[in-house]
Design a protein around this motif. Structure first.
Motif, PDB file in Angstrom:
ATOM      1  N   TRP A 159      35.950  42.653  43.828  1.00  0.00           N
ATOM      2  CA  TRP A 159      35.609  43.456  45.004  1.00  0.00           C
ATOM      3  C   TRP A 159      36.430  43.113  46.226  1.00  0.00           C
ATOM      4  O   TRP A 159      36.359  43.811  47.233  1.00  0.00           O
ATOM      5  N   GLY A 214      30.062  50.156  36.761  1.00  0.00           N
ATOM      6  CA  GLY A 214      28.986  49.383  36.137  1.00  0.00           C
ATOM      7  C   GLY A 214      29.295  47.911  36.234  1.00  0.00           C
ATOM      8  O   GLY A 214      30.248  47.506  36.907  1.00  0.00           O
ATOM      9  N   ALA A 239      34.038  34.328  34.411  1.00  0.00           N
ATOM     10  CA  ALA A 239      34.110  35.609  33.673  1.00  0.00           C
ATOM     11  C   ALA A 239      35.406  35.669  32.862  1.00  0.00           C
ATOM     12  O   ALA A 239      35.423  36.181  31.737  1.00  0.00           O
ATOM     13  N   THR A 242      34.941  34.020  29.499  1.00  0.00           N
ATOM     14  CA  THR A 242      34.134  34.832  28.578  1.00  0.00           C
ATOM     15  C   THR A 242      34.980  35.975  28.023  1.00  0.00           C
ATOM     16  O   THR A 242      34.976  36.260  26.821  1.00  0.00           O
ATOM     17  N   PHE A 394      34.820  30.969  47.909  1.00  0.00           N
ATOM     18  CA  PHE A 394      35.141  32.384  48.124  1.00  0.00           C
ATOM     19  C   PHE A 394      34.441  32.901  49.378  1.00  0.00           C
ATOM     20  O   PHE A 394      34.003  34.040  49.463  1.00  0.00           O
ATOM     21  N   PHE A 458      53.537  36.712  40.591  1.00  0.00           N
ATOM     22  CA  PHE A 458      52.319  36.107  41.131  1.00  0.00           C
ATOM     23  C   PHE A 458      51.371  35.796  39.986  1.00  0.00           C
ATOM     24  O   PHE A 458      51.137  36.638  39.116  1.00  0.00           O
TER      25      PHE A 458
END
Ligand code: NAD
Length: 500
Positions: A159, A214, A239, A242, A394, A458
């Motif tokens: 985001w 979603g 994440a 995973t 963050f 990068f």
């Protein structure tokens, strides 16, 4: 300039699949919150595995059909046209992103504008993807390589810079001839849909750019889908692990752009005014919500006290406010979960012995009492192996620590599992380059911070990622090499005739 004032009406977004809005199959929706006000901003499809399947199949048909039928030059031109349309809509895109993630409108608008540079650069590379002729020892054979696209690429994005990171992920994939399904963050889903609509307007064939909104269910369905040939993931290391494990089960590749705990290292010969601006922008310019945030600042002992006191003064004077307004210098953090994380991690740092020099608390602004504002925070006294020095916040939280010399600071800087970026400030240019060699990070800035370009690679060392975005090599992540062998002579290679 302040942003065009946003409407307060609730927005409704569908998925964008095969060139049109598509509601979810089972009617599930989720809402996003404006972090500046705490009010509901809009609703989006909570995509199920069935919705993801529709999008992936559309992308697959476009890959097998119109997208592969276009010449590379034409493909590149369409990407460039898309970039023009995105830049022309930068005010609108910037506004909706600011309303969804709370980052300053000026930054979100700039990111939408520079997306055009990325699409121009990678669009230009589309017709420069070349194989090689290989001079075999068996000279009668012509052997050459062809670089082919993989098929459907899934782009899963966070985001903090939604448009920018989406385009950074998909521009090389499209240049290579793949089609894409984007799964934006549930915090900022709107801009991806807006981008896909503009792709259509630019003439990119339906099905080449699709969006499913979603959360984890949609993301996992995308990673597990048998027609998805590659994952481009930007987000947290948790994440990322995973997703990489699931992709591994399917034997497909992942490009991973993950988190960081980047060191900003200041030697006592550095230009202090330049340093002050660089350290501040490294951590507070986006409320600490950038993967490359310079969240650990190491200052050489001689200048430590002076620099810390200047930074504390500056941190205390940052104007928090509505990020749509030009006079605000820092907006809220993006979500209640992020706010809670900031509070939790600072509390733990204090329990571990750190001292708060600035901020360290939530701020309630008049008229925006429900906004997720957190004060620019500076902590000192944390050991380099303490929780707050090892883990990504963050958020707008800077840890400062003194150092003696190069060896001392290199050991501390390299002591985290991350390796995304690092800053070095010195007027001794030899020392700057020697430090760049010793720092285990994918990007090292000398006398600057947070600089990025479409044509410079990068990506992260260690737990900060796998693969590279930006620069010509990014396209290679979305190609596979075919080796073609052709016997040119009429010689008969009889396996049972032994040549002497
Ligand atoms: P996140 O990992 O929680 O989510 C990122 C995306 O992954 C979202 O779209 C989310 O819905 C999806 N997702 C989460 N779990 C998933 C799963 N198991 N399967 C499939 N999809 C899943 O990250 P976030 O909070 O949105 O973003 C912040 C993180 O992103 C920070 O760690 C930051 O450093 C990192 N980041 C990295 C870069 C980079 O280029 N290296 C850039 C920006 C942000």
């Amino acid at each position: 300039m302040s942003a065009p004032s946003g409407t307060t009406a609730l927005r409704h977004y569908a998925n964008y699949i095969n060139g049109r809005d598509q509601p979810g199959r089972d009617g599930g929706v989720f809402q996003s919150i404006n972090p500046t006000t705490g009010a509901i901003w809009g609703d989006f499809v909570e995509s199920s595995a069935a919705d993801v399947d529709t999008a992936v199949r559309a992308a697959h048909s476009a890959f097998e059909g119109p997208w592969s039928a276009l010449s590379p030059t034409r493909r590149g031109r369409l990407m460039m046209r898309w970039g023009e349309l995105i830049a022309a809509s930068a005010d609108k895109i910037g506004t909706i992103e600011t309303e969804q993630n709370g980052k300053l409108f000026a930054e979100m608008r700039t990111q939408a504008r520079v997306a055009q540079d990325w699409l121009t650069y990678f669009g230009g590379l589309a017709d420069k993807i070349e194989g090689r002729v290989i001079p075999l020892d068996r000279m009668s054979i012509l052997n050459y390589t062809v670089l082919e696209p993989l098929g459907v690429v899934a782009a899963i994005v966070p985001w903090n810079s939604p448009t920018f990171l989406t385009i950074m992920s998909i521009a090389p994939a499209l240049a290579a001839g793949n089609t894409v399904v984007i799964k934006p963050s549930e915090v900022t889903s709107a801009s991806a849909v807006e981008l896909a609509r503009l792709a259509e307007e630019a003439g990119i064939p339906p099905g080449v750019v699709n969006v499913v909104t979603g959360g984890r269910i949609a993301g996992e369905a995308l990673v597990d889908h048998p027609l998805v040939a590659k994952i481009s993931f930007t987000g947290s290391d948790a994440a990322g692990r995973t997703i990489a494990a699931r992709a591994g089960q399917r034997l497909i590749g992942c490009t991973l752009e993950l988190g960081g705990k980047s060191p900003n290292i200041v030697f006592d010969d550095a230009d202090i005014d330049q340093v002050e601006a660089g350290v501040l922008s490294g951590i507070f310019a986006a409320a600490g919500q950038t993967c490359v945030a310079g969240s650990r600042a190491f200052f050489q002992k001689k200048i430590y006290d002076r620099l810390v006191s200047r930074l504390v003064d500056r941190a205390n004077s940052i104007r928090l406010g509505d990020p749509l307004k030009a006079e605000s210098q820092m907006g809220p953090v993006a979500s209640s979960a992020q706010l809670a994380k900031d509070e939790r991690m600072v509390a733990q740092a204090v329990a571990d012995g750190a001292e708060i020099l600035a901020g360290g608390k939530r701020v309630r602004l008049e008229g925006l009492e429900n906004g997720y504002f957190y004060a620019p925070t500076i902590l000192q006294g944390a050991g380099s192996l303490d929780f707050i020095m090892q883990n990504e916040v963050f958020g707008p939280v800077l840890c400062v620590a003194p150092f003696e010399d190069e060896d001392d600071v290199v050991a501390m800087a390299n002591s985290t599992p991350f390796g995304l970026a690092a800053g070095v400030w010195t007027n001794d240019i030899r020392r700057g380059h020697l430090m760049a060699r010793r720092l285990r990070a994918g990007t090292v800035w000398i006398n600057t911070y947070r600089a990025l370009a479409f044509n410079s690679p990068f990506g992260g060392f260690k737990d900060s990622g796998l693969g590279r975005q930006n620069g010509a090599e990014a396209v290679n992540q979305f190609l596979q090499t075919k080796s073609v062998w052709c016997e040119l002579s009429r010689d008969i290679q009889d396996p049972f005739v032994i040549k002497t």
